[in-house]
Structures are given as structure tokens and as C-alpha cells.
Design an enzyme around this catalytic site. Structure first.
Site, mmCIF file in Angstrom:
data_model
loop_
_atom_site.group_PDB
_atom_site.id
_atom_site.type_symbol
_atom_site.label_atom_id
_atom_site.label_comp_id
_atom_site.label_asym_id
_atom_site.label_seq_id
_atom_site.Cartn_x
_atom_site.Cartn_y
_atom_site.Cartn_z
ATOM 1 N N ASP A 68 20.937 36.824 -2.135
ATOM 2 C CA ASP A 68 20.346 35.518 -1.613
ATOM 3 C C ASP A 68 21.644 34.464 -1.863
ATOM 4 O O ASP A 68 22.332 34.670 -2.355
ATOM 5 C CB ASP A 68 19.154 34.963 -2.347
ATOM 6 C CG ASP A 68 19.185 35.325 -3.755
ATOM 7 O OD1 ASP A 68 20.251 35.620 -4.315
ATOM 8 O OD2 ASP A 68 18.295 35.221 -4.597
ATOM 9 N N GLU A 128 15.071 30.197 -2.384
ATOM 10 C CA GLU A 128 14.546 29.056 -3.064
ATOM 11 C C GLU A 128 13.231 28.418 -2.214
ATOM 12 O O GLU A 128 12.532 27.494 -2.943
ATOM 13 C CB GLU A 128 15.578 28.161 -3.618
ATOM 14 C CG GLU A 128 16.638 28.475 -4.567
ATOM 15 C CD GLU A 128 16.157 28.854 -5.661
ATOM 16 O OE1 GLU A 128 15.183 28.391 -6.202
ATOM 17 O OE2 GLU A 128 17.005 29.349 -6.620
#
Length: 377
Positions: A68, A128
């Protein structure tokens, strides 16, 4: 693999200086593309700010590895030479390290001329929020390259530096957000009989939530209901007209999540009748639970036997890597970063989170062992 240390340290420190939040990772994307191009790859853009590279091998059997790339809206308090140059934003969750490790792994793969399997490297935006993995999966990337297995790791300051940890089955929780508002009738604090105080039903609702976990879930299941924010009133002697409160639910199956939401709504409706008030509520189911595939976990144990491995415990954290696990067998593991001597002890999402880049070599080594394992599931 120590020859990679200088590269991954540079990657991590460069990325740490340009943190960007979900689906705004344009500088980060540009950096990743340039690094991969310099290695001789032809990177592709996906989901606007994501990047992927497909590396064909002698077999169509494809293993995927994901990092990520997004950061958080946090003002960094570290004073290191590579601290964030984007005021109000920081890589406070280690995604700069995840990205650097996957770039290091890509660099390592350039040294292997005869690749027995195919490989897909995914640099994913917006972990997120709002969950870039979901959009990657909806784009059909895993199906396009016939991915059979997928892996990822997360840096974790609760574990000693270099320690690897995971478990079979449910590992991270399904996450749900809720926003509620109690609408009543305010007035003077000295004349409460002329009001309908929303604070009383608010306390009853919060208290009743605790019975959901203890009396509505199986003793062999787990769940969390946390109210982390509430707002009501402006002056000490005035009863407010309303109270707003917000929180999170964590569970490990869709069934348990739906049961918790149903019981919370039942409590709201019952409280409306009991106190003659109105409760508005909204629930948003975000990420599924991270479920590590049992067969893949056995393979993972075999390749991690030379690492500092400890059996993990189920955590009430959430991770959008779960979306990949709904498509193909997946394993998600933690890599410890705690180093008290260097004061690398701050928790994830804190303004002082930091780690020693050498720990990323352990992640790359484990990726390599996974990649080299020719046992298909």
C-alpha cells in the site's frame, strides 16, 4: 540480499518525504514508475494512482505481492533528515516501508533470469480509505493475470524488530463505522422537567451496547463496539436539544457484523419508545475481515521456518487486503519494528512512528522464499 539495503533505504526515505493520502498519491506514483522503469520494467497505471507490474515466467502460475502506498493526515513530529515535506501529512503507518520493500523485491527479481512462475506486483493506493484494494479487485487485475496466491505484510511496532507473525483463519477484523444522533428537547438546566434530556437515553444506549457482545455473540466469537466521539451541549446549565456520537464496530464474520448492527438498531428503537426521543443512525460496512487461507498458511509456515516467527493472535485492526482474500487464497503477515535502543517504539498512526530500514530486508527475504516455493496449492 544485503546489496539491496542502500536501495531500499533510499526508496523509503524519498517516499517518506512526499506523503499523500488515498487517491492523491500522484508524486508517489511518479516515483514508483520511475524506479521500476529504471529497473527495466514497463509499469502500468491502475485506479488512477495505483501501479502494477506483471512479470511473465515459464509457467502461467502467478503469485501476487502487494504494497500500500498512501499516507495519513498527521503532522510529523520526527526531526530526522528525511521527515515529511508535506505539512499535515505523514507516513505514520509504514506504507513508505511497504512500498520500498516491494520495489526492493522487484529489483531482486531482475537478477533472476529464468523465472519459473509469473509474478504480479501491486502498488495499491488508498488503504487507509476508502479501500483501494476493493477497486483493484473490481478492475479485474487478479483475474487478468490468473493470480493463484497473494501476499502482503505490515510493519508492526508491537513486535520486536525482525519478528514475523501471522495465523491461519481470521486475523484482522471486519470494520464498520456508525454515526448516530439523539434528537430530544433541550432547555434550562434548572427546569429539567420542561425538557426531554438527550443525555439520559445516550448513556442508556452506550450501556446497552455492551450486552450485544456479551449476550448476542457466541462465546467463541469476538467483537468490539467502541464509541470514540460524542458531542452535546454548549453551556453547563443548558440541557441540549441533541447528542451526536460516532464509533466503530469490529467483528470477524459478515454474520456477526450484521447481527451487531441489527441489535444496535433494536436498542435505538426501544430507547425511542422508552424516552420519547428520536435516534437517527447510519452504518457503513468498510473492509471485510482478513482471513488467511489455511492451505496457504501451511506453505507460509514451511518457508518461514528460518525466520524469527511467532504464532499470531487475532487482532481487532482492519486492513483492505481482505478484499484480495475474497478473490484468491491470501496470507497477510506482520513484521516487527520495535527497537528500544533506537527508540523505535511509537505506535502506528502516531506522529513519531519510525523504524530501521534494515528490517525491510526480512520482508523481502520472506517474499523471495514464498516466490521460490514451487509447491502449488
Amino acid at each position: 540480499m544485503n546489496f539491496l539495503l542502500n536501495s531500499i533505504s533510499k526508496y523509503r526515505r524519498d517516499l517518506h518525504q512526499i506523503p499523500e493520502v488515498g487517491f492523491k498519491e500522484f508524486k508517489t506514483q511518479k516515483y514508483i514508475i520511475e524506479a521500476l522503469t529504471d529497473m527495466g520494467y514497463n509499469p502500468n497505471i491502475i485506479c488512477e494512482t495505483g501501479v502494477y507490474v506483471f512479470i511473465p515466467g515459464n509457467s502461467e502460475y502467478c503469485k501476487a505481492f502487494r504494497a500500500d502506498i498512501d499516507a495519513l493526515s498527521i503532522q510529523e513530529e520526527n526531526t530526522c533528515e528525511f521527515s515529511s515535506k508535506h505539512s499535515g501529512f505523514m507516513h505514520a503507518c509504514g506504507h513508505d516501508g511497504h512500498t520500498a520493500a516491494l520495489l526492493g523485491f522487484a529489483q531482486y527479481l531482475t537478477t533472476i533470469k529464468n523465472k519459473s512462475i509469473s509474478t504480479l506486483l501491486i502498488f495499491q493506493p488508498a488503504e487507509e480509505g476508502p479501500g483501494g484494494a476493493k477497486f483493484i479487485c473490481e478492475a479485474g487485475l487478479l483475474e487478468k493475470y490468473k493470480v493463484k496466491e497473494i501476499y502482503s505484510f505490515h510493519l508492526f511496532p508491537d513486535l520486536e524488530e525482525g519478528t514475523v507473525s501471522t495465523k491461519a483463519g481470521p486475523f484482522f477484523a471486519q470494520a464498520t463505522e456508525f454515526d448516530c444522533k439523539i434528537i430530544a428537547k433541550g432547555g434550562h438546566g434548572g427546569m429539567p422537567h420542561k425538557t426531554n434530556d438527550p443525555l439520559i437515553p445516550f448513556t442508556k444506549i452506550i450501556d446497552s451496547y455492551q450486552t450485544i457482545i456479551s449476550r448476542n455473540l457466541s462465546p467463541f466469537s469476538a467483537g468490539v463496539i467502541t464509541v470514540g466521539q460524542f458531542n452535546g451541549g454548549t453551556v453547563r446549565n443548558i440541557i441540549p436539544n441533541s447528542v451526536d456520537f460516532h464509533g466503530t464496530i469490529r467483528a470477524y464474520s459478515q454474520e456477526d457484523t450484521e447481527n451487531i448492527i441489527k441489535r444496535m438498531k433494536d436498542i435505538h428503537r426501544g430507547t425511542e419508545l422508552a424516552f420519547n426521543i428520536k435516534v437517527e443512525d447510519e452504518f457503513r460496512i468498510l473492509y471485510p475481515a482478513v482471513i488467511n487461507d489455511a492451505k496457504l498458511y501451511k506453505k507460509f509456515l514451511n518457508v518461514s521456518n528460518n525466520f524469527n516467527f511467532i504464532e499470531g493472535e487475532t487482532l481487532a485492526l482492519a486492513e483492505d487486503f481482505a478484499f484480495y482474500g475474497e478473490k484468491v487464497p491470501a496470507v497477510f503477515f506482520l513484521l516487527g519494528t520495535k527497537n528500544k535502543k533506537k527508540n523505535f517504539v511509537s505506535p502506528l498512526h502516531s506522529s513519531t512512528f519510525n523504524f530501521d530500514e534494515k528490517v525491510l530486508l526480512e520482508g523481502i527475504k520472506l517474499f523471495t522464499k514464498i516466490w521460490e516455493d514451487n509447491n502449488e496449492i
